[in-house]
Design a protein around this motif. Sequence first.
Motif, short mmCIF file in Angstrom:
data_model
loop_
_atom_site.label_atom_id
_atom_site.label_comp_id
_atom_site.label_asym_id
_atom_site.label_seq_id
_atom_site.Cartn_x
_atom_site.Cartn_y
_atom_site.Cartn_z
N GLY A 154 35.22 70.11 51.37
CA GLY A 154 35.85 69.81 50.08
C GLY A 154 35.70 68.35 49.73
O GLY A 154 34.92 67.62 50.36
N ALA A 155 36.46 67.93 48.75
CA ALA A 155 36.37 66.55 48.28
C ALA A 155 36.93 65.60 49.33
O ALA A 155 37.89 65.93 50.04
N PRO A 156 36.33 64.39 49.46
CA PRO A 156 36.88 63.42 50.41
C PRO A 156 38.27 62.97 50.00
O PRO A 156 38.59 62.92 48.81
N SER A 157 39.09 62.66 50.99
CA SER A 157 40.45 62.20 50.72
C SER A 157 40.45 60.69 50.53
O SER A 157 40.09 59.94 51.45
N ARG A 204 40.83 55.02 52.44
CA ARG A 204 41.45 53.71 52.23
C ARG A 204 42.01 53.17 53.55
O ARG A 204 41.83 52.00 53.91
N ALA A 205 42.69 54.04 54.30
CA ALA A 205 43.27 53.61 55.59
C ALA A 205 42.16 53.17 56.55
O ALA A 205 42.25 52.14 57.20
N GLU A 235 35.02 62.36 56.08
CA GLU A 235 35.30 62.48 54.64
C GLU A 235 34.03 62.39 53.80
O GLU A 235 33.86 63.15 52.86
N ARG A 236 33.15 61.47 54.17
CA ARG A 236 32.02 61.18 53.29
C ARG A 236 30.76 61.95 53.63
O ARG A 236 29.87 62.09 52.80
N ILE A 237 30.65 62.45 54.85
CA ILE A 237 29.42 63.17 55.22
C ILE A 237 29.68 64.60 55.67
O ILE A 237 29.24 65.55 55.05
N TYR A 238 30.46 64.75 56.74
CA TYR A 238 30.64 66.11 57.28
C TYR A 238 31.20 67.08 56.22
O TYR A 238 30.79 68.23 56.16
#
Lengths: 229, 229
Positions: A130-133, A138-139, A116-119
């Motif tokens: 796209g934008a991180p989920s 959170r999970a 989510e934050r890098i790839y």
Amino acid sequence: MFTLFHHPFCPHSRFIRLIAGEYGLDLKLVEERSWERREAFLLLNAAGTTPVLVDEEQPIPGAAIIAEYIDEAYGAEMEPKRLMPETVAERVEVRRLMAWFNEKFFEEVSHPLVTERIYKRFMSEENGGGAPSADVMRAAKANVRYHLAYIGWLAQTRNFLAGDRLTYADLAAAAHLSAIDYLGDVPWSEDDAAKAWYARVKSRPSFRPLLSEWLAGVPASRTYVDLDF
Amino acid sequence: MFTLFHHPFCPHSRFIRLIAGEYGLDLKLVEERSWERREAFLLLNAAGTTPVLVDEEQPIPGAAIIAEYIDEAYGAEMEPKRLMPETVAERVEVRRLMAWFNEKFFEEVSHPLVTERIYKRFMSEENGGGAPSADVMRAAKANVRYHLAYIGWLAQTRNFLAGDRLTYADLAAAAHLSAIDYLGDVPWSEDDAAKAWYARVKSRPSFRPLLSEWLAGVPASRTYVDLDF
């Protein structure tokens, strides 16, 4: 000379780099963006995942398989620094913890956070960019807490995670933690024993190359390079 | 005497039962419903998953770890029927294919299908029980097709999946396939080479115990027990 197809934030690749660092194996690093499914890379590993180690033209795909390979091909000559114990029973425990981090922690924590934050920054839209989920993150951040408590429990019971000596288990755990520690996603203050264990592993020379690689546009967390975080 | 905590439709448990069958190891089977997270079982395997092998009071959790353990503890005396090759390079290929089926095929095919169609029948609502998800099953059934083609390609290239001899790779692949073959979810007509390879493995005596276990309320597919399907 070995070649490692890796990604700087792939936790499994970091695990292999730490092993190579501990053993003084000379790695040529090739950065692979596995989501692009480059054809020549798929020929090295049909599963299309990093890391792949190439040793004299033989490709060895996957963190656990590379770790077993290195132990079989070079482990004996690495004594007393060998990262796999000698007895069958101790090897079970090292493999159990390797799998814990390379499979369970990866699935529940490090893979979702790194994806989510890098790839996703590097992925095209059709590759899943796209934008991180926020939900996924959170999970994963909730999951990291019980893993940290488990590491703390092991570290209080034993000198290193799988027993008296540093083994693959410590390097696998530290590799996955390091990738998300860069992002500031490890709540170190929640577990002193886990933090003290990580400080010891992080201060090893094999860790230095990881700590010095920064990603443009994604600054490392305040604690990432600090050995007394 | 070994004890195996397993579930009859857990593909990883089936893999270990096939190994035990090939080696003539005497297994006491204990059926475990891992989703119930029984406390005494979590003490054997903190990850809470089947299978767990207990050998003289030592618990060995996880299919790949059990396979390595059996090879280290008993492999040498099993020659010429040993299921792991001797050379380092051949062992890489066996481990690569074991991981392919135990991890990739499991995640993409056998785990979703077995969970939706079998485990959910036994799960309470808070454990995730209920009606099977048509979307999940559709995705898994689409995935099985490329895996079958890959098996067919390997089987045309080699005598067995990882080379000349029967190895862990064949038993892992056959174990996962057998669980979903029971459900009729393998499109055998799509690949003759894969089908011929599976017919050879399925006709081994080690397979018989699996073929004779039926689940009340879920009849086996027409081809499941047929050796000339």
